[in-house]
Design an enzyme around this catalytic site. Structure first.
Site, PDB file in Angstrom:
ATOM      1  N   CYS A 270      99.897  -0.092  26.936  1.00  0.00           N
ATOM      2  CA  CYS A 270     100.267  -1.768  27.796  1.00  0.00           C
ATOM      3  C   CYS A 270      98.331  -1.255  28.533  1.00  0.00           C
ATOM      4  CB  CYS A 270     100.764  -0.995  28.487  1.00  0.00           C
ATOM      5  SG  CYS A 270     100.908  -2.082  29.629  1.00  0.00           S
TER       6      CYS A 270
ATOM      7  N   ARG B  10      99.574  -0.885  33.416  1.00  0.00           N
ATOM      8  CA  ARG B  10     100.004  -0.530  33.629  1.00  0.00           C
ATOM      9  C   ARG B  10      99.602  -0.129  35.274  1.00  0.00           C
ATOM     10  NH1 ARG B  10      99.161   4.586  29.940  1.00  0.00           N
ATOM     11  NH2 ARG B  10      98.006   3.200  29.095  1.00  0.00           N
TER      12      ARG B  10
ATOM     13  N   TRP C  35     103.379 -10.905  32.827  1.00  0.00           N
ATOM     14  CA  TRP C  35     103.015 -11.559  32.655  1.00  0.00           C
ATOM     15  C   TRP C  35     101.934 -11.122  31.737  1.00  0.00           C
ATOM     16  CZ3 TRP C  35     102.815  -9.775  37.146  1.00  0.00           C
ATOM     17  CH2 TRP C  35     101.866  -8.947  37.496  1.00  0.00           C
TER      18      TRP C  35
ATOM     19  N   GLU D 234      96.310 -12.502  24.011  1.00  0.00           N
ATOM     20  CA  GLU D 234      98.025 -13.033  23.350  1.00  0.00           C
ATOM     21  C   GLU D 234      98.236 -14.008  22.913  1.00  0.00           C
ATOM     22  OE1 GLU D 234     100.807  -9.980  24.402  1.00  0.00           O
ATOM     23  OE2 GLU D 234      99.980 -10.358  26.652  1.00  0.00           O
TER      24      GLU D 234
END
Ligand code: HEM
Ligand SMILES: N/C(=N/c1cccc(CO[C@@H]2CCNC2)c1)c1cccs1
Length: 356
Positions: free
Chosen positions: A62, A65, A231, A236
């Protein structure tokens, strides 16, 4: 961690959560007692909240973070029926969206039982996703679409038909609930900052990414239904969901909007179409006032996260191959660094993984 007895996993978690000395001894005695009596133990609300935040902080794949300690944790361990789980999942969608100013949130349903029984689990990969058929929609959803249709869900195939939420109870009973666009979730129609013809592609995407098929593991207790949202990072949507040939496959259509020479590979028409598609995603979300982050800003935030973790004396673990963005990866600092991808706990796990 997988093979350690439960009480040792609990002890490791308390230490990670900063519980020491007397508080540690008292709490460990309680946990030991409960495990002896019931084969498991129950997290306090504080342990559940800190555990979920630590699992995010430990998520090596991720890039987002930096904000791990702002996670809103909703305790729904008392949910008793699949109907209740569905309603709480819709409540999560309503509460997290905040008219576009998205709040990172996790809702935690009952844990796995000592004998491994899973009380509830979502069949959905994400709470909001579009259905897929051979002829239309998101190819990534074809399997789940078939399962939904087996349960009696029936819709006319189209590009952006929201899948129903599907919850499976221990014992295998499955129930589903439709999601109403504009009520239970909201979408952004994609337009380009400079090219009006772009909107003729008719593209749109939902605002809220909520992962619902991972297991939250805290101190040896596994929560198989614990949907969490943040979000989006623009890539992506713009570089994967719409660009992958095995997803919506829109690069050629996007290149045609800009009259790019798609017959010449070295013209880099694919790269130019990718950038314009990603610019449209970021522009549309931001103009609608919906939280989204570009991959340069996200990488800069991750730099801050690394500094903060080093200052706290913690090693930053990471899966480089996931942390680098799919657009201009070498243009962000992550690309030029190395990260150790060490398993940690608390953690978010895939269902078939034995870890944790
Ligand atoms: C706040 C904004 C956030 C952003 C922009 C963000 C961004 C991302 C991105 C881009 C990925 C890679 C996804 C992919 O390549 O398909 C990812 C992975 C992940 N994120 Fe975050 N994230 C955010 C918040 C969160 C939150 C709130 C949690 C959990 C509480 C979380 C947990 C994870 C996990 C577990 C993965 C790996 C998923 C897997 O292994 O399949 N993230 N994140
Ligand atoms: N922006 C996000 N992106 C993702 C975070 C985790 C997982 C995913 C999707 O992962 C799929 C599995 C492999 N790639 C797609 C996307 C978030 C979703 C929930 C909280 S933040």
């Amino acid at each position: 961690m997988g093979t350690l007895p439960l009480v040792e996993k609990a002890g490791h978690f308390l230490k990670t959560a900063g519980v020491t000395d007397k508080r540690y001894m008292v709490r460990m005695a309680e946990i030991q007692q409960e495990i002896q009596e019931t084969g498991t133990y129950t997290h306090t609300k504080a342990e559940l909240e800190e555990g979920a935040r630590l699992a995010w902080r430990n998520a090596g794949r991720c890039i987002g973070r930096l904000f791990w300690d702002t996670l809103t944790v909703v305790d729904r361990r008392h949910a008793a029926t699949a109907e209740e789980v569905l309603e709480e999942a819709v409540e999560h969608l309503h509460e997290a969206d905040q008219q576009g100013k998205i709040q990172p949130r996790i809702t935690i349903f009952p844990p796995e039982q000592p004998d491994g029984t899973v009380p509830f689990r979502f069949l959905n990969h994400q709470l909001i996703r579009y259905a897929g058929w051979e002829t239309a929609g998101d190819p990534a959803s074809r399997k789940l679409t078939k399962e939904a249709e087996m349960l009696g869900w029936k819709k006319e195939p189209g590009p952006f038909v929201p899948l129903p939420l599907i919850v499976e109870e221990a014992g295998g009973r499955r129930i589903f609930r439709e999601l109403n666009p504009g009520l239970d979730f909201h979408e952004v129609s994609l337009r380009h900052p400079e090219e009006p013809a772009f909107q003729e592609l008719g593209l749109k995407w939902y605002r809220l990414p909520v992962i619902s098929d991972m297991i939250l593991e805290i101190g040896g207790i596994r929560y198989p239904a614990a949907p969490f949202n943040g979000w989006y990072m623009g890539t992506e949507i713009g570089a994967r969901n719409f660009a992958d040939s095995f997803r919506y496959d829109k690069l050629k259509a996007c290149a045609d909007v800009f009259s790019l020479n798609t017959k010449s590979t070295p013209s880099l028409w694919k790269d130019r179409a990718l950038v314009e598609l990603n610019r449209a995603v970021l522009y549309s979300f931001l103009e609608d006032g919906v939280s989204i982050v570009d991959h340069h800003t996200a990488a800069a935030q991750f730099d801050l996260f690394e500094k903060q973790e080093r200052k706290a004396g913690r090693q930053v673990t990471g899966d480089w191959s996931w942390l680098i963005p799919p657009v201009s990866p070498a243009a962000v600092s992550i690309f030029h660094k190395q990260y150790e991808d060490l398993p940690a706990s608390p953690a978010f796990l895939y269902p078939d993984s034995v870890q944790g």
